[in-house]
Design a protein around this motif. Structure first.
Motif, PDB file in Angstrom:
ATOM      1  N   LEU A  63      58.101  23.768  46.285  1.00 40.23           N
ATOM      2  CA  LEU A  63      58.560  24.616  47.283  1.00 40.23           C
ATOM      3  C   LEU A  63      58.905  25.811  46.382  1.00 40.23           C
ATOM      4  O   LEU A  63      59.462  26.073  45.427  1.00 40.23           O
ATOM      5  N   TYR A  64      58.566  27.052  47.158  1.00 41.93           N
ATOM      6  CA  TYR A  64      58.575  28.280  46.462  1.00 41.93           C
ATOM      7  C   TYR A  64      59.856  29.128  47.570  1.00 41.93           C
ATOM      8  O   TYR A  64      59.556  28.940  48.714  1.00 41.93           O
ATOM      9  N   THR A  65      60.743  29.794  46.862  1.00 39.45           N
ATOM     10  CA  THR A  65      61.648  30.437  47.737  1.00 39.45           C
ATOM     11  C   THR A  65      61.372  32.137  47.366  1.00 39.45           C
ATOM     12  O   THR A  65      62.128  32.804  48.022  1.00 39.45           O
ATOM     13  N   GLN A  66      60.513  32.517  46.789  1.00 39.36           N
ATOM     14  CA  GLN A  66      59.912  33.861  46.620  1.00 39.36           C
ATOM     15  C   GLN A  66      58.283  34.144  46.687  1.00 39.36           C
ATOM     16  O   GLN A  66      57.872  32.929  46.417  1.00 39.36           O
ATOM     17  N   THR A  67      58.052  35.157  47.141  1.00 47.56           N
ATOM     18  CA  THR A  67      56.593  35.432  47.322  1.00 47.56           C
ATOM     19  C   THR A  67      56.568  37.044  46.859  1.00 47.56           C
ATOM     20  O   THR A  67      57.297  37.975  46.888  1.00 47.56           O
ATOM     21  N   ASN A  68      55.169  37.294  46.822  1.00 46.41           N
ATOM     22  CA  ASN A  68      54.720  38.785  46.553  1.00 46.41           C
ATOM     23  C   ASN A  68      54.430  39.402  48.042  1.00 46.41           C
ATOM     24  O   ASN A  68      54.484  38.566  49.063  1.00 46.41           O
ATOM     25  N   TRP A  69      53.851  40.558  48.218  1.00 43.90           N
ATOM     26  CA  TRP A  69      53.571  41.217  49.419  1.00 43.90           C
ATOM     27  C   TRP A  69      52.276  40.466  50.062  1.00 43.90           C
ATOM     28  O   TRP A  69      52.443  40.218  51.210  1.00 43.90           O
ATOM     29  N   THR A  70      51.333  39.837  49.347  1.00 45.15           N
ATOM     30  CA  THR A  70      50.259  39.143  50.095  1.00 45.15           C
ATOM     31  C   THR A  70      50.771  37.795  50.884  1.00 45.15           C
ATOM     32  O   THR A  70      50.444  37.779  51.715  1.00 45.15           O
ATOM     33  N   GLY A  71      51.654  37.107  50.062  1.00 47.21           N
ATOM     34  CA  GLY A  71      52.119  35.788  50.652  1.00 47.21           C
ATOM     35  C   GLY A  71      52.758  36.240  51.806  1.00 47.21           C
ATOM     36  O   GLY A  71      52.931  35.585  52.829  1.00 47.21           O
ATOM     37  N   TRP A  72      53.706  37.222  51.814  1.00 49.11           N
ATOM     38  CA  TRP A  72      54.417  37.494  53.079  1.00 49.11           C
ATOM     39  C   TRP A  72      53.677  37.924  54.072  1.00 49.11           C
ATOM     40  O   TRP A  72      54.003  37.710  54.993  1.00 49.11           O
ATOM     41  N   TYR A  73      52.558  38.824  53.771  1.00 48.90           N
ATOM     42  CA  TYR A  73      51.779  39.380  54.748  1.00 48.90           C
ATOM     43  C   TYR A  73      50.889  38.316  55.438  1.00 48.90           C
ATOM     44  O   TYR A  73      50.972  38.112  56.668  1.00 48.90           O
TER      45      TYR A  73
END
Length: 174
Positions: free
Chosen positions: A132-142
């Motif tokens: 489980l991840y709680t943070q991402t970069n711009w690509t994941g958020w997009y």
């Protein structure tokens, strides 16, 4: 170079690009015709399966005819898909380049933990495959925003508008 809030800005851009993508698909790709070709190919495949199992002496010639027709249909589908893909690339490649340029350093906190492949997964133990991840970069958020916007908003809206357009055509023909 973030202007206001990277999370909000990327979300708005993902929604905008999803709308543009739907427009490009509607404008340059004839979805109905593609579905018609795909359905026709599926019927021909079923017919070919029955012909392969039959002992009919003319079955081989009929199979060759069906293969030729399927190849023509597949060629049409590929032409339509290629045209749509080229127009999409003209829009999306510069957009992704600019997103990467502006938001390459952005770290976005996710509203809920998202499962994804674990960095230290063991092929033998399936319990280690996801984390489980709680943070991402711009690509994941997009990608998350684009998926949510496309699946929950644009797809039902597009289907509704197509049905409405068909209803108007039927009413006009009456």
């Amino acid at each position: 170079m973030v202007f206001f809030n990277p999370q909000l800005e990327i979300s708005v851009l993902a929604a905008l690009l999803a709308v543009v993508s739907q427009f490009v698909q509607t404008k340059f790709g004839n979805r109905r015709e593609m579905l018609k070709h795909q359905e026709d190919m599926k019927k021909k495949q079923d017919k070919m399966k029955t012909l392969v199992q039959s002992n009919n002496p003319g079955a081989k010639k009929e199979i060759e005819e069906l293969e030729k027709e399927m190849l023509e249909s597949l060629n049409m589908v590929m032409k339509m898909s290629t045209r749509t893909m080229i127009y999409s690339m003209v829009i999306f490649l510069p957009a992704f380049f600019l997103l990467g340029m502006f938001y390459s350093d952005a770290v976005i906190n996710l509203p809920i933990p998202i499962p994804w492949f674990a960095p230290d997964l063991s092929l033998v133990n399936p319990f280690t495959w996801f984390s489980l991840y709680t943070q991402t970069n711009w690509t994941g958020w997009y990608v998350l925003n684009s998926l949510v916007f496309s699946l929950l908003i644009l797809t039902p809206l597009t289907k509704f508008l197509e049905k409405r357009k068909e209803g108007v055509k039927v009413a006009a023909a009456s």
